[in-house]
Design a protein around this motif. Sequence first.
Motif, PDB file in Angstrom:
ATOM      1  N   ALA A 217       0.881  15.101  -1.221  1.00  0.00           N
ATOM      2  CA  ALA A 217       0.155  15.608  -0.050  1.00  0.00           C
ATOM      3  C   ALA A 217       1.115  16.285   0.925  1.00  0.00           C
ATOM      4  N   ARG A 218       2.281  15.694   1.125  1.00  0.00           N
ATOM      5  CA  ARG A 218       3.278  16.303   2.021  1.00  0.00           C
ATOM      6  C   ARG A 218       3.761  17.647   1.475  1.00  0.00           C
ATOM      7  N   GLU A 219       4.031  17.693   0.173  1.00  0.00           N
ATOM      8  CA  GLU A 219       4.484  18.950  -0.442  1.00  0.00           C
ATOM      9  C   GLU A 219       3.412  20.030  -0.321  1.00  0.00           C
ATOM     10  N   ASP A 220       2.152  19.645  -0.584  1.00  0.00           N
ATOM     11  CA  ASP A 220       1.046  20.607  -0.461  1.00  0.00           C
ATOM     12  C   ASP A 220       0.918  21.104   0.973  1.00  0.00           C
ATOM     13  N   PHE A 221       0.996  20.206   1.918  1.00  0.00           N
ATOM     14  CA  PHE A 221       0.896  20.575   3.333  1.00  0.00           C
ATOM     15  C   PHE A 221       2.029  21.526   3.713  1.00  0.00           C
TER      16      PHE A 221
ATOM     17  N   TRP B   3       0.841  -1.197   0.000  1.00  0.00           N
ATOM     18  CA  TRP B   3       0.000   0.000   0.000  1.00  0.00           C
ATOM     19  C   TRP B   3       0.877   1.250   0.000  1.00  0.00           C
ATOM     20  N   ALA B   4       1.895   1.256   0.857  1.00  0.00           N
ATOM     21  CA  ALA B   4       2.790   2.418   0.932  1.00  0.00           C
ATOM     22  C   ALA B   4       3.492   2.640  -0.407  1.00  0.00           C
ATOM     23  N   SER B   5       3.992   1.579  -1.007  1.00  0.00           N
ATOM     24  CA  SER B   5       4.680   1.714  -2.299  1.00  0.00           C
ATOM     25  C   SER B   5       3.743   2.240  -3.379  1.00  0.00           C
ATOM     26  N   ALA B   6       2.545   1.706  -3.423  1.00  0.00           N
ATOM     27  CA  ALA B   6       1.587   2.126  -4.447  1.00  0.00           C
ATOM     28  C   ALA B   6       1.150   3.578  -4.261  1.00  0.00           C
ATOM     29  N   ASN B   7       1.146   4.045  -3.038  1.00  0.00           N
ATOM     30  CA  ASN B   7       0.617   5.377  -2.750  1.00  0.00           C
ATOM     31  C   ASN B   7       1.687   6.434  -2.458  1.00  0.00           C
ATOM     32  N   MET B   8       2.962   6.086  -2.576  1.00  0.00           N
ATOM     33  CA  MET B   8       4.018   7.057  -2.270  1.00  0.00           C
ATOM     34  C   MET B   8       3.937   8.321  -3.111  1.00  0.00           C
ATOM     35  N   PRO B   9       3.643   8.245  -4.414  1.00  0.00           N
ATOM     36  CA  PRO B   9       3.532   9.507  -5.174  1.00  0.00           C
ATOM     37  C   PRO B   9       2.434  10.426  -4.619  1.00  0.00           C
ATOM     38  N   ALA B  10       1.276   9.870  -4.297  1.00  0.00           N
ATOM     39  CA  ALA B  10       0.189  10.682  -3.744  1.00  0.00           C
ATOM     40  C   ALA B  10       0.562  11.218  -2.364  1.00  0.00           C
ATOM     41  N   ILE B  11       1.232  10.408  -1.575  1.00  0.00           N
ATOM     42  CA  ILE B  11       1.660  10.836  -0.242  1.00  0.00           C
ATOM     43  C   ILE B  11       2.696  11.955  -0.360  1.00  0.00           C
TER      44      ILE B  11
END
Length: 129
Positions: free
Chosen positions: A111-115, A100-108
């Motif tokens: 989200a971190r950059e936006d935050f 799950w983490a690998s599949a979602n790292m780009p979105a995460i």
Amino acid sequence: MDTEDGLLIGPPHRELLDQVLDKWSLSVLGELCERPCRFNELRRAIPRVTQKSLTATLRRLERNGVVEREVLSTRPVAIRYRITPLGKTLRPPVDVLLAWASANMPAIARAREDFDAREESRLLAELDE
């Protein structure tokens, strides 16, 4: 534990998850899933862990029945750690979390950059006040 109202993580569950999914426990379990190891083998395999942290991690995992400690009758006496059958059952759910983490790292990452950008803007606005 699931309830009709949703996911409920009670204190016993939280404590267990904190103990088996923390930073060093995952690294230790990863090594022990491959083969039994002596303490110093684990230290070499996980170079950033301190002796104190590794000792505490192994004790927690042993207390939870995930790792077993074997005293070897050598001179000097040596200790070998191995994953238990119960510990082996952790592998599939951990693999799912890692996938799950690998599949979602780009979105995460986005989200971190936006935050971080919002936080920086907020701090700059506070300084201008």
